[in-house]
Design a protein around this motif. Sequence first.
Motif, PDB file in Angstrom:
ATOM      1  N   TYR A  31       0.814  -1.213   0.000  1.00 11.19           N
ATOM      2  CA  TYR A  31       0.000   0.000   0.000  1.00 11.19           C
ATOM      3  C   TYR A  31       0.850   1.267   0.000  1.00 11.19           C
ATOM      4  O   TYR A  31       0.334   2.362   0.176  1.00 11.19           O
ATOM      5  CB  TYR A  31      -0.951  -0.012   1.202  1.00 11.19           C
ATOM      6  CG  TYR A  31      -2.039  -1.039   1.050  1.00 11.19           C
ATOM      7  CD1 TYR A  31      -3.256  -0.715   0.483  1.00 11.19           C
ATOM      8  CD2 TYR A  31      -1.838  -2.359   1.449  1.00 11.19           C
ATOM      9  CE1 TYR A  31      -4.262  -1.657   0.331  1.00 11.19           C
ATOM     10  CE2 TYR A  31      -2.833  -3.317   1.290  1.00 11.19           C
ATOM     11  CZ  TYR A  31      -4.042  -2.955   0.736  1.00 11.19           C
ATOM     12  OH  TYR A  31      -5.035  -3.893   0.567  1.00 11.19           O
ATOM     13  N   LEU A  34      -0.047   4.084  -2.220  1.00  8.54           N
ATOM     14  CA  LEU A  34      -1.083   4.998  -1.751  1.00  8.54           C
ATOM     15  C   LEU A  34      -0.533   6.032  -0.786  1.00  8.54           C
ATOM     16  O   LEU A  34      -0.919   7.192  -0.811  1.00  8.54           O
ATOM     17  CB  LEU A  34      -2.196   4.207  -1.044  1.00  8.54           C
ATOM     18  CG  LEU A  34      -3.317   3.627  -1.892  1.00  8.54           C
ATOM     19  CD1 LEU A  34      -4.217   2.771  -1.025  1.00  8.54           C
ATOM     20  CD2 LEU A  34      -4.123   4.736  -2.553  1.00  8.54           C
ATOM     21  N   ILE A 285      -9.689   3.016  -5.849  1.00  9.36           N
ATOM     22  CA  ILE A 285      -8.463   3.045  -5.053  1.00  9.36           C
ATOM     23  C   ILE A 285      -7.266   2.601  -5.890  1.00  9.36           C
ATOM     24  O   ILE A 285      -6.186   3.210  -5.815  1.00  9.36           O
ATOM     25  CB  ILE A 285      -8.619   2.162  -3.793  1.00  9.36           C
ATOM     26  CG1 ILE A 285      -9.657   2.788  -2.842  1.00  9.36           C
ATOM     27  CG2 ILE A 285      -7.284   2.002  -3.072  1.00  9.36           C
ATOM     28  CD1 ILE A 285      -9.986   1.932  -1.639  1.00  9.36           C
ATOM     29  N   ALA A 289      -3.966   4.763  -6.768  1.00  9.85           N
ATOM     30  CA  ALA A 289      -2.623   4.272  -6.453  1.00  9.85           C
ATOM     31  C   ALA A 289      -1.726   4.325  -7.681  1.00  9.85           C
ATOM     32  O   ALA A 289      -0.548   4.695  -7.597  1.00  9.85           O
ATOM     33  CB  ALA A 289      -2.699   2.845  -5.910  1.00  9.85           C
TER      34      ALA A 289
END
Length: 297
Positions: A31, A34, A285, A289
């Motif tokens: 992640y 992000l 999402i 990203a």
Amino acid sequence: MPTSATTPERILQRLDWQVIRRLDGLLQGDYRSLFYGYGVDFADLREYQPEDDIRYIDWNVTARLNTPYVRKYVEDREITAWFLLDLSPSVDFGTVEIQKRTMLIDFVTTLARVLTRHGNRVGAMLYGGRVERTIPARGGRLHVLRLINDLLKHPRLPNAPFTDLNALLTAGLHSIKKRSLIMVISDFISQPGWERTLTLLGQRHEVLAVRLWDPRELELPDIGPIIMEDAETGEQLYVDTHDRMFRQRFQEAAQRRESDLTEAFKRSGVDALSLSTDEDLVRAIVRFAGLRQQRRR
């Protein structure tokens, strides 16, 4: 009160299966695309290079040495994330199936779960005409359930003074001292004046602006005479959506607002995620990203 289908446990369980597992597969569990910082501590200073992020320029050192210098950070194991949440009446707009508030709760739950399961802490500030509640930053699954519960129980106001996002951003600016990841989640239907505070917030923290919207806010369907009501003030207006010129003026005004918001985020130096009520949360999402990864290169 939430029904059995919308209890915190049920919501977290649904998102664990339908969203987070899919994200794990698509992002390979990484992640960091992000969250740039992913927990950062100041390490050193060095001279500015053309590819450096200007937000990391140390202006005091730059002025003293008459040469641009940037701060270098090293990744820490933990990150503290804050959700600055706009729960004013306009976020209750949407269809019977899904409203902007629903997207807000799902997004917050997803990101809170992703962060806390990696040992990070999350907190929140809830705004509904004023900052009504601050939930301290903590970790763990139980804390995520508490956050969902507080969001579900937060009253839906039939009307309120027109939203002033500057109050929410100022509260975050004054209350959050340690460098953090801050996600401002709102439809950004607000009185003007919030842009400068968002810029200041972005100079101290890693800031993501998550803008909630519904397709019907951009284009009116041709459904004949209707009464439109301002969700914030309760003011009503009779309009005829058969009128093609009226629908065109509505669309042009909505497009101008879209353009103005895009420019405002750019000037503030923050990345923005556009989150529509008719878009798959996982797809949104992952798209975001990917964009952040490209900008980072």
